[in-house]
Scaffold this motif. Structure first.
Motif, PDB file in Angstrom:
ATOM      1  N   LYS A 139       1.701 -17.343  -3.176  1.00  0.00           N
ATOM      2  CA  LYS A 139       1.965 -18.140  -1.974  1.00  0.00           C
ATOM      3  C   LYS A 139       2.668 -17.256  -0.965  1.00  0.00           C
ATOM      4  O   LYS A 139       3.444 -16.357  -1.318  1.00  0.00           O
ATOM      5  CB  LYS A 139       2.779 -19.394  -2.293  1.00  0.00           C
ATOM      6  CG  LYS A 139       4.149 -19.216  -2.903  1.00  0.00           C
ATOM      7  CD  LYS A 139       5.310 -18.924  -1.917  1.00  0.00           C
ATOM      8  CE  LYS A 139       5.508 -19.932  -0.829  1.00  0.00           C
ATOM      9  NZ  LYS A 139       6.333 -21.089  -1.210  1.00  0.00           N
ATOM     10  N   GLY A 145      -6.294 -21.983   1.759  1.00  0.00           N
ATOM     11  CA  GLY A 145      -6.353 -21.177   0.552  1.00  0.00           C
ATOM     12  C   GLY A 145      -7.479 -20.157   0.637  1.00  0.00           C
ATOM     13  O   GLY A 145      -8.612 -20.496   0.970  1.00  0.00           O
ATOM     14  N   GLU A 205       0.043 -26.485  -1.118  1.00  0.00           N
ATOM     15  CA  GLU A 205       1.087 -25.964  -1.986  1.00  0.00           C
ATOM     16  C   GLU A 205       1.966 -27.122  -2.429  1.00  0.00           C
ATOM     17  O   GLU A 205       2.404 -27.931  -1.607  1.00  0.00           O
ATOM     18  CB  GLU A 205       1.961 -24.925  -1.305  1.00  0.00           C
ATOM     19  CG  GLU A 205       3.048 -24.442  -2.271  1.00  0.00           C
ATOM     20  CD  GLU A 205       4.036 -23.437  -1.714  1.00  0.00           C
ATOM     21  OE1 GLU A 205       4.891 -22.991  -2.483  1.00  0.00           O
ATOM     22  OE2 GLU A 205       3.956 -23.110  -0.521  1.00  0.00           O
ATOM     23  N   ILE A 264      -0.552 -24.613  -6.779  1.00  0.00           N
ATOM     24  CA  ILE A 264      -1.439 -24.554  -5.632  1.00  0.00           C
ATOM     25  C   ILE A 264      -2.705 -25.322  -5.993  1.00  0.00           C
ATOM     26  O   ILE A 264      -3.322 -25.073  -7.031  1.00  0.00           O
ATOM     27  CB  ILE A 264      -1.819 -23.101  -5.274  1.00  0.00           C
ATOM     28  CG1 ILE A 264      -0.567 -22.289  -4.922  1.00  0.00           C
ATOM     29  CG2 ILE A 264      -2.827 -23.084  -4.129  1.00  0.00           C
ATOM     30  CD1 ILE A 264       0.174 -22.755  -3.707  1.00  0.00           C
ATOM     31  N   SER A 311      -2.253 -18.788  -1.067  1.00  0.00           N
ATOM     32  CA  SER A 311      -1.881 -19.950  -0.277  1.00  0.00           C
ATOM     33  C   SER A 311      -1.130 -19.421   0.939  1.00  0.00           C
ATOM     34  O   SER A 311      -0.038 -18.858   0.814  1.00  0.00           O
ATOM     35  CB  SER A 311      -1.010 -20.889  -1.106  1.00  0.00           C
ATOM     36  OG  SER A 311      -0.802 -22.103  -0.449  1.00  0.00           O
TER      37      SER A 311
END
Length: 262
Positions: free
Chosen positions: A51, A103, A134, A161, A226
């Motif tokens: 992320k 994503g 997320e 995610i 993400s």
């Protein structure tokens, strides 16, 4: 005495909230990422993505960075077909929030290298782009209030995610003009855009590849990225349903459940 990483590890494993940061807050990004690396080594699962999040503009000069990163583990990646609902467990009493994101899925291994990547070099390595969510989460309920040092130390404040429907045309059209929303229990609570003041998903991907290289890490085929909140960070509670929306793409739906001790 257990390290900060060990204390976070035990709290996550036991699904137990922490009353405060478990040790002395690190002074530098390097120190915080060292804690993160130790925590990755302790967690019994493989890294399957990352992320990316923004650092608050007021703190960027202090930390000389505009973004931060945290790992996503294989059991925390949920691929959700249109119309399906992913059930994601979170720690009761900890930090719980959702974010509508873009994503990106990596299509070929990206090895670390000393020379910085350019966006033009990275683009061929990306296979697809998707509406994503997320599920931010930590045993520490005040983690975001404490700031980037705490967030980085605990996996970037990430629980999972979810990856939904593919976004068509992104490779030729980019993400400019792509509007996003977050709905909780059917109510619209946030609107935004895939590209904001801090750039867009591809900028986040470029940051990530170059950041990971400084840690001797790359990205693997199939990894998910993400790429940052587009409508804000939205707290919610166990039992609520969140929908991430990229306008023109089927929504992505997640139901939050209570996590139990591993």
């Amino acid at each position: 005495m257990p390290s900060i990483a060990q204390r976070f590890h035990v709290a996550r494993r036991d699904a137990r909230p922490l009353p405060d940061f478990p040790g002395t807050l690190p002074d530098t990004l390097a120190d915080a990422y060292a804690i993160q690396e130790e925590a990755i080594g302790l967690w019994p699962d493989a890294v399957a993505g990352w992320k990316v999040a923004s650092i608050h503009p007021d703190l960027r000069e202090r930390f000389l960075a505009a973004r931060l990163a945290g790992p996503v583990f294989s059991r925390g990646v949920y691929r959700v077909a249109p119309g399906a609902v992913a059930q994601v467990p979170v720690i009761r009493g900890g930090f719980i929030a959702v974010e509508t994101e873009i994503g990106l899925v990596v299509g070929a291994d990206i090895a670390p290298r000393p020379a910085p990547w350019t966006l033009a070099e990275l683009l061929p390595y990306l296979a697809s782009a998707h509406v994503a969510m997320e599920i931010a989460g930590s045993p520490l309920p005040t983690i975001n209030d404490i700031g980037p040092m705490a967030v980085i130390s605990d996996f970037g404040n990430n629980t999972a995610i979810a990856i939904g429907a593919e976004i068509p045309g992104w490779r030729t059209d980019g993400f400019e003009g792509l509007k996003t929303q977050m709905r909780i229990d059917g109510k619209l609570i946030g609107e935004g855009a895939a590209v904001g003041a801090n750039g867009g998903p591809l900028d986040a991907c470029l940051f990530l590849a170059n950041h990971l290289a400084t840690r001797g890490r790359g990205l693997g085929k199939g990894d998910v990225i993400s790429a940052g909140a587009t409508t804000g960070v939205h707290p919610l509670e166990i039992g609520q349903v969140a929908e991430a929306v990229c306008v023109g793409v089927p929504p992505l739906t997640v139901l939050l459940g209570a996590r139990t001790a591993a």
